[in-house]
Motif scaffolding. Structure first.
Motif, PDB file in Angstrom:
ATOM      1  N   VAL B  87     -34.178  -1.447 -27.232  1.00 43.09           N
ATOM      2  CA  VAL B  87     -34.742  -0.460 -28.142  1.00 43.09           C
ATOM      3  C   VAL B  87     -34.463  -0.875 -29.591  1.00 43.09           C
ATOM      4  CG1 VAL B  87     -34.465   1.422 -26.453  1.00 43.09           C
ATOM      5  CG2 VAL B  87     -32.744   1.095 -28.205  1.00 43.09           C
ATOM      6  N   ASN B  88     -35.034  -0.162 -30.534  1.00 37.60           N
ATOM      7  CA  ASN B  88     -34.918  -0.518 -31.945  1.00 37.60           C
ATOM      8  C   ASN B  88     -33.480  -0.420 -32.446  1.00 37.60           C
ATOM      9  OD1 ASN B  88     -37.221   1.215 -31.116  1.00 37.60           O
ATOM     10  ND2 ASN B  88     -38.149   0.307 -32.909  1.00 37.60           N
ATOM     11  N   GLY B  89     -33.114  -1.397 -33.258  1.00 41.24           N
ATOM     12  CA  GLY B  89     -31.825  -1.312 -33.963  1.00 41.24           C
ATOM     13  C   GLY B  89     -30.590  -1.589 -33.134  1.00 41.24           C
ATOM     14  N   ASP B 204     -26.788  -1.046 -27.639  1.00 46.61           N
ATOM     15  CA  ASP B 204     -25.821  -0.695 -28.667  1.00 46.61           C
ATOM     16  C   ASP B 204     -24.660   0.048 -27.993  1.00 46.61           C
ATOM     17  OD1 ASP B 204     -24.439   0.656 -30.700  1.00 46.61           O
ATOM     18  OD2 ASP B 204     -26.248   0.943 -31.899  1.00 46.61           O
ATOM     19  N   THR B 206     -22.528   1.930 -29.097  1.00 47.67           N
ATOM     20  CA  THR B 206     -22.268   3.293 -29.564  1.00 47.67           C
ATOM     21  C   THR B 206     -23.244   4.292 -28.944  1.00 47.67           C
ATOM     22  OG1 THR B 206     -23.707   3.040 -31.499  1.00 47.67           O
ATOM     23  CG2 THR B 206     -21.392   2.518 -31.800  1.00 47.67           C
ATOM     24  N   THR B 207     -24.187   3.779 -28.143  1.00 49.51           N
ATOM     25  CA  THR B 207     -25.159   4.667 -27.503  1.00 49.51           C
ATOM     26  C   THR B 207     -24.470   5.600 -26.517  1.00 49.51           C
ATOM     27  OG1 THR B 207     -26.713   2.844 -27.561  1.00 49.51           O
ATOM     28  CG2 THR B 207     -27.328   4.698 -26.217  1.00 49.51           C
ATOM     29  N   GLY B 208     -25.020   6.778 -26.406  1.00 44.19           N
ATOM     30  CA  GLY B 208     -24.486   7.730 -25.449  1.00 44.19           C
ATOM     31  C   GLY B 208     -25.159   7.584 -24.099  1.00 44.19           C
ATOM     32  N   GLN B 209     -25.245   8.686 -23.382  1.00 48.29           N
ATOM     33  CA  GLN B 209     -25.753   8.656 -22.006  1.00 48.29           C
ATOM     34  C   GLN B 209     -27.201   8.187 -21.925  1.00 48.29           C
ATOM     35  OE1 GLN B 209     -23.466   9.085 -19.485  1.00 48.29           O
ATOM     36  NE2 GLN B 209     -22.269   8.949 -21.364  1.00 48.29           N
ATOM     37  N   ASN B 210     -27.899   8.218 -23.041  1.00 58.04           N
ATOM     38  CA  ASN B 210     -29.268   7.712 -23.076  1.00 58.04           C
ATOM     39  C   ASN B 210     -29.331   6.239 -22.676  1.00 58.04           C
ATOM     40  OD1 ASN B 210     -31.608   6.436 -24.994  1.00 58.04           O
ATOM     41  ND2 ASN B 210     -32.164   8.425 -24.141  1.00 58.04           N
ATOM     42  N   GLN B 214     -32.244   4.018 -20.745  1.00 57.49           N
ATOM     43  CA  GLN B 214     -32.796   2.788 -21.319  1.00 57.49           C
ATOM     44  C   GLN B 214     -32.741   1.659 -20.292  1.00 57.49           C
ATOM     45  OE1 GLN B 214     -30.847   1.577 -24.958  1.00 57.49           O
ATOM     46  NE2 GLN B 214     -30.964   3.623 -25.819  1.00 57.49           N
ATOM     47  N   LYS B 231     -22.106  -4.311 -31.129  1.00 53.22           N
ATOM     48  CA  LYS B 231     -21.317  -3.412 -31.999  1.00 53.22           C
ATOM     49  C   LYS B 231     -20.045  -2.918 -31.312  1.00 53.22           C
ATOM     50  CE  LYS B 231     -25.751  -2.000 -33.750  1.00 53.22           C
ATOM     51  NZ  LYS B 231     -26.695  -0.916 -33.977  1.00 53.22           N
ATOM     52  N   ASP B 233     -17.238  -3.935 -31.983  1.00 57.86           N
ATOM     53  CA  ASP B 233     -16.113  -4.043 -32.917  1.00 57.86           C
ATOM     54  C   ASP B 233     -15.877  -2.749 -33.687  1.00 57.86           C
ATOM     55  OD1 ASP B 233     -18.659  -4.643 -33.851  1.00 57.86           O
ATOM     56  OD2 ASP B 233     -17.900  -5.657 -35.624  1.00 57.86           O
ATOM     57  N   GLY B 234     -16.672  -1.738 -33.439  1.00 62.99           N
ATOM     58  CA  GLY B 234     -16.496  -0.481 -34.161  1.00 62.99           C
ATOM     59  C   GLY B 234     -15.464   0.409 -33.506  1.00 62.99           C
ATOM     60  N   THR B 236     -16.108   2.597 -31.298  1.00 62.51           N
ATOM     61  CA  THR B 236     -16.492   3.006 -29.952  1.00 62.51           C
ATOM     62  C   THR B 236     -15.736   2.195 -28.901  1.00 62.51           C
ATOM     63  OG1 THR B 236     -18.305   3.262 -28.394  1.00 62.51           O
ATOM     64  CG2 THR B 236     -18.428   1.370 -29.865  1.00 62.51           C
TER      65      THR B 236
END
Lengths: 483, 279
Positions: B87-89, B204, B206-210, B214, B231, B233-234, B236
Motif C-alpha cells: 500500500v502507499n507510503g 509498515d 506501525t500498521t495496526g490490524q489492517n 492488506q 520502519k 526502528d521506531g 513500534t
C-alpha cells in the motif's frame, strides 16, 4: 473506512434492540463487544478502556431511568453516539489564519504518512477558496522528495519554492526561512512547508523539526498520520507533541478499509483535533473532518450531510432549478436531462464512496454489494445515451429495432443493454408522472424513506442488468439537489 | 518497557496476580499483536507451570511464526525476478533500493525497474538510489504503463545476464480492485518472458490490524512469497508482523531499520520475539 467498526456496532446494537428492558448483564455484554471491536480497529488500549468506562458510568448508574423511557436501547445508542462525537473532538476545527499574512502551515509526521501528497491537496483546497498559497520544499532527506513536490505543485497550479535539490543536500531550516521571506515578498497569503518524515524516537531529526518550526513560527503545525496506524499512534503522536508540538491532525489514506482507530485515539490522547481527512489519490480527495458526521458513519447512520454538500458542489444551482421546474411543470423528463444528471453524479466522485455515505450502507450484505459496484456502469450508460440522436433523447418512443442496433454499435454495448436502459427509463418516466399527479409510489416499489424518485427507478425488467445500482445512484443526487 | 522483565522476576518468586497477567496482556495488545491473540497467549501461558515466563511466552509465540523458507529466492541459471508490492507510503521504493544494495553487496548483478509510474517523482527517486549503488535502473515515462516498463526491464535483465531484477510498483490500497488487477497484469506480462520468483509485500510495522487485511488481499491476488517489515526502528514493536505470519503463513524475510541504504536486515525471529516481549 470504519467499516468493520461500523458493522460490529450495528450487530451489537441489533441484539440490544431485541430486549425490551435492559439488564446490567446486557450492558456488560454489549460494552465488552464494543471494547473488542474498538481494539480490533486499532483504537489505543487506554482510549478504548476510558471510552467504555465513560459509557458505563453514564448507563449503568441510570439504568432504571433508561428503562423507564420509551426506547431503552435507543437511549444507550444515543449515549454511545454522544461519546463517539466527543472522542472524535466535538466540533470541526478550521484553519486559523494569521492576522498579518502570510499564514504559515507546517506539515510533520512519520515517513510515508503522506505529507507531500497532502501538501498538494491542502494547497489546492486553499487555492480553491481564493487564497494564493505557495509550497516550500523542506524535505531534503528522501531522494527526490523535492521533485515530487514540484510535480504535485504543478498539477494543482501552485508555485513551489525549492532552492535546494534535496537528496541530502541543503539545510531544511534555511529553506523554510527563505521560503517564508520569498512568500512575503511575492505576497502569497499562505505558506505550506513540507518537511521530511521522521520517527518519533529520532532525537536529532526531532530537533531539526523544532528548528524549522522556530524559523518560520507557524500559525498551524499539522501532524499528518496514516489512518492505518496501530497502537503505536499513542507513542508517535506523543513524541511529535513533545518534540515539535502540533495544533491539529490530518488523517490520510482514509479511503482504504482502514479501521480508523487512530482517528479515535489521537484526539483523545493529544487533545488536538483532527482538522482534515484525505480520502483518495486524486488532489480533490480531501475535506474538512467533521467529528459528528464521522461518529454517525461509525454507528451506521450514514453521512447524509457530506453527501448533500457534494451534490451541491456538483449540481450547479441553475441546472438543479431547471430540473425541479421540469418536474413540477409536468414537462416530460428526457434522456438529455438524465444524461446531465449522470454527468453531475460523476463529478461528485466515485459511486462507492457516495453510496457508502447512506445510512445502513456499510453493514453486511449492503457493504458487499457496494464493494462489487462497477464504477464503469455509469460510463457505459452514458455512452449509450450519447450514441442517441437529439430526437431520440427527447422522445425515446421512436427507438425502433434498427435505431437500437445503431446505438448499440455506436456505444460498443449490446442491444439488450440498450433495451434495458430504455425500458427502465420509460418506467421511471411513468412513475414520475404518477408521482406528480399525487398517485404516490406504485405498489412494489421500495425506496428508502424520504427519497425523491430518480430516473431509472423502475423495477428491473428481466433483471439483465442490475438496475438497482443505477436507481440508487440517482437518488441521493436528485434529492440533495432539490432540497 | 521494563514491565515484562519486572513480571518475569516476579514469576520466579511465584507471585503473579491477576492484575499482573492483565498488564502482560495489555502490553501485548499495545504491540499490535491483536486483542484476541494477546488474550490467547496469556491464557496459554497461565497453564504453563514452573519455568521462566519469558521462555513459555516465547515458545507460544514461536508456534505462530511462519514455517516457510525465509531466504531470498535464487534461480541458479537465469535472472531471479522479484516483484515488490504494497500500500502507499510503506516504503516500497526505499526497500527496493536497500534490497538491491544487499544483493549487489553479495556479489550479484542487480537491475531495478521503476514500474511506479504513478506517484510523482517515484522514478527519479529510484534512479537516484540506483546511481548511488551503481546499478542500472530501467524506467519508462511518468504516468506510463507499468506493465510495459516491467516487460522492458525483464527483457533487458535477461539480455544483460543480470542475476536479479527487482521491480518497484506504485503503492495501492488493497481495496482498489482496479489497481490490484494492474498488478496481476504486470505479473502476467513479465511471466510471458520469465517466471517471477518472489513477490514481496512491504508492510509498515506501525500498521495496526489492517495489516492482516492488506496481506490477505495481496496474497489472494498475487502469489506473495514473503514480507518486508519497514520502519522497525521506531517506537513500534511491530506485533502486526507476527499477527500477519500467524494469519497468512507468509514469512517476514527482511526488516527495514532506517533510512540509510544499508538499513535492511534479514529477519531474525529470535531477536524479533525478544523485542516484542522483553524490551
Amino acid at each position: 473506512m470504519f467499516d468493520s467498526l461500523s458493522s460490529k456496532f450495528s450487530s451489537a446494537f441489533a441484539s440490544l434492540r431485541k430486549k425490551g428492558r435492559i439488564k446490567s448483564g446486557d450492558l456488560t455484554e454489549i460494552l465488552d463487544e464494543i471494547r473488542l471491536a474498538l481494539l480490533d480497529s486499532d483504537v489505543a488500549l487506554e482510549v478504548a478502556d476510558s471510552f467504555i468506562e465513560r459509557i458505563n458510568a453514564r448507563t449503568a448508574n441510570s439504568l432504571d431511568e433508561i428503562n423507564r423511557g420509551i426506547n431503552p436501547s435507543q437511549a444507550v445508542f444515543d449515549i454511545v453516539h454522544e461519546e463517539l462525537v466527543a472522542i472524535l473532538g466535538g466540533t470541526a476545527r478550521r484553519i486559523r489564519y494569521a492576522k498579518v499574512a502570510p499564514t504559515v502551515i507546517l506539515l510533520t509526521g512519520l515517513q510515508g504518512a503522506g505529507k507531500t501528497s497532502l501538501a498538494g491537496k491542502l494547497a489546492k483546497y486553499l487555492k480553491d477558496q481564493g487564497n494564493t498559497p505557495i509550497l516550500v520544499a523542506s524535505d531534503l532527506q528522501r531522494p527526490n522528495a523535492v521533485t515530487q513536490l514540484q510535480v504535485v505543485g504543478e498539477s494543482v497550479g501552485v508555485p513551489v519554492f525549492a532552492p535546494e535539490p534535496g537528496n541530502g543536500i541543503g539545510d531544511p531550516v534555511k529553506v523554510a526561512k527563505s521560503g517564508l521571506a520569498f512568500a512575503k515578498d511575492k505576497q502569497h497569503n499562505i505558506v505550506i512547508v513540507d518537511t521530511a518524515g521522521r520517527l518519533g524516537v529520532d532525537a536529532e531529526l526531532m530537533a531539526q523539526a523544532r528548528n524549522i518550526r522556530d524559523a518560520v513560527n507557524p500559525d498551524e503545525v499539522l501532524f499528518v498520520v496514516d489512518a492505518m496506524i496501530g497502537q503505536d499512534a499513542v507513542k508517535t503522536a506523543q513524541a511529535f507533541l513533545d518534540g515539535v508540538g502540533f495544533d491539529a491532525v490530518v488523517l490520510t489514506k482514509l479511503d482504504g478499509d482502514a479501521r480508523g482507530g487512530a482517528a479515535l485515539s489521537i484526539t483523545e490522547i493529544t487533545g488536538r483535533p483532527i482538522m482534515f481527512a484525505a480520502t483518495g489519490e486524486k488532489v480533490g480527495d480531501f475535506d474538512l473532518f467533521y467529528p459528528d458526521r464521522m461518529a454517525s458513519r461509525i454507528l451506521g447512520l450514514g453521512d447524509v450531510q457530506t453527501l448533500a454538500e457534494q451534490a451541491k458542489k456538483a449540481f450547479d444551482g441553475e441546472s438543479a432549478a431547471k430540473l425541479e421546474e421540469k418536474f413540477a411543470s409536468g414537462d416530460s423528463f428526457t434522456l438529455d436531462d438524465f444524461l446531465s444528471q449522470l454527468e453531475a453524479m460523476k463529478k461528485m466522485g466515485s459511486m462507492t464512496k457516495l453510496l457508502g455515505m447512506l445510512p445502513g450502507m456499510n453493514s453486511g450484505a449492503m457493504k458487499k454489494q457496494l464493494d462489487n459496484f462497477d464504477e464503469s456502469e455509469l460510463v457505459r450508460t452514458q455512452a449509450i445515451v450519447q450514441s442517441m440522436t437529439p430526437a431520440e433523447r427527447t422522445d425515446p418512443k421512436i427507438l425502433n429495432g434498427s435505431r437500437r442496433v445503431r446505438i448499440a454499435h455506436g456505444s460498443g454495448r449490446q442491444v439488450s443493454e440498450v433495451n434495458s436502459l430504455v425500458e427502465r427509463f420509460t418506467q421511471a418516466q411513468k412513475v414520475m408522472k404518477q408521482m406528480r399527479n399525487g398517485g404516490g409510489l406504485p405498489a412494489g416499489m421500495a425506496l428508502p424513506p424520504g427519497m425523491a424518485l430518480p430516473p431509472g427507478a423502475g423495477k428491473a425488467p428481466g433483471g439483465q442488468k442490475p438496475p438497482k445500482k443505477k436507481s440508487r445512484s440517482g437518488n441521493p443526487a436528485k434529492r440533495a439537489a432539490s432540497s | 518497557m521494563a514491565l515484562f522483565s519486572k513480571l518475569f522476576a516476579k514469576i520466579r518468586s511465584g507471585s503473579l496476580s491477576s492484575q499482573d497477567w492483565l498488564e502482560l496482556e495489555r502490553s501485548l495488545i499495545e504491540s499490535d499483536l491483536g486483542a484476541r491473540s494477546a488474550h490467547e497467549v496469556i491464557e496459554l501461558a497461565k497453564k504453563v507451570k514452573g519455568e521462566s515466563l519469558e521462555d513459555s511466552v516465547t515458545e507460544i509465540l514461536e508456534t505462530w511464526l511462519s514455517a516457510q523458507d525465509r531466504t531470498i529466492a535464487n534461480a541458479p541459471d537465469r535472472t531471479t525476478t522479484i516483484l515488490v508490492v504494497g500500500v502507499n507510503g510503506t516504503g516500497k521504493t526505499t526497500s527496493v533500493a536497500k534490497l538491491a544494495q544487499l544483493l549487489h553487496s553479495r556479489g550479484s548483478s542487480v537491475m531495478v525497474a521503476a514500474a511506479d509510474t504513478f506517484r510523482a517523482a517515484a522514478i527519479e527517486q529510484l534512479q537516484t538510489w540506483g546511481g548511488r549503488i551503481g546499478i542500472p535502473v530501467v524506467a519508462g515515462k511518468a504516468q506510463g504503463d507499468p506493465a510495459s516498463v516491467a516487460f522492458d526491464a525483464i527483457s533487458q535483465a535477461i539480455s544483460s545476464n543480470s542475476n536479479y531484477l527487482i521491480i518497484d510498483t506504485a503503492g495501492r490500497l488493497h481495496t482498489k480492485s482496479g489497481l490490484m488487477d494492474e498488478l496481476e497484469k504486470i505479473r502476467r506480462v513479465v511471466e510471458k518472458i520469465s517466471p517471477i520468483d518472489e513477490v514481496l509485500l512491504v508492510v509498515d510495522a506501525t500498521t495496526g490490524q489492517n495489516g492482516i487485511t492488506q496481506a490477505k488481499t495481496f496474497a489472494e491476488k498475487l502469489h506473495v512469497t514473503g514480507l518486508i517489515a519497514t520502519k522497525m526502528d521506531g517506537s513500534t514493536k511491530g506485533g502486526i508482523a507476527l499477527a500477519i505470519e500467524r494469519e497468512t503463513g507468509l514469512p517476514v524475510k527482511f526488516v527495514g531499520t532506517g533510512e540509510g541504504i544499508g538499513d535492511l536486515q534479514v529477519f531474525d525471529s529470535k531477536r524479533y520475539l525478544h523485542g516484542l516481549i522483553s524490551d
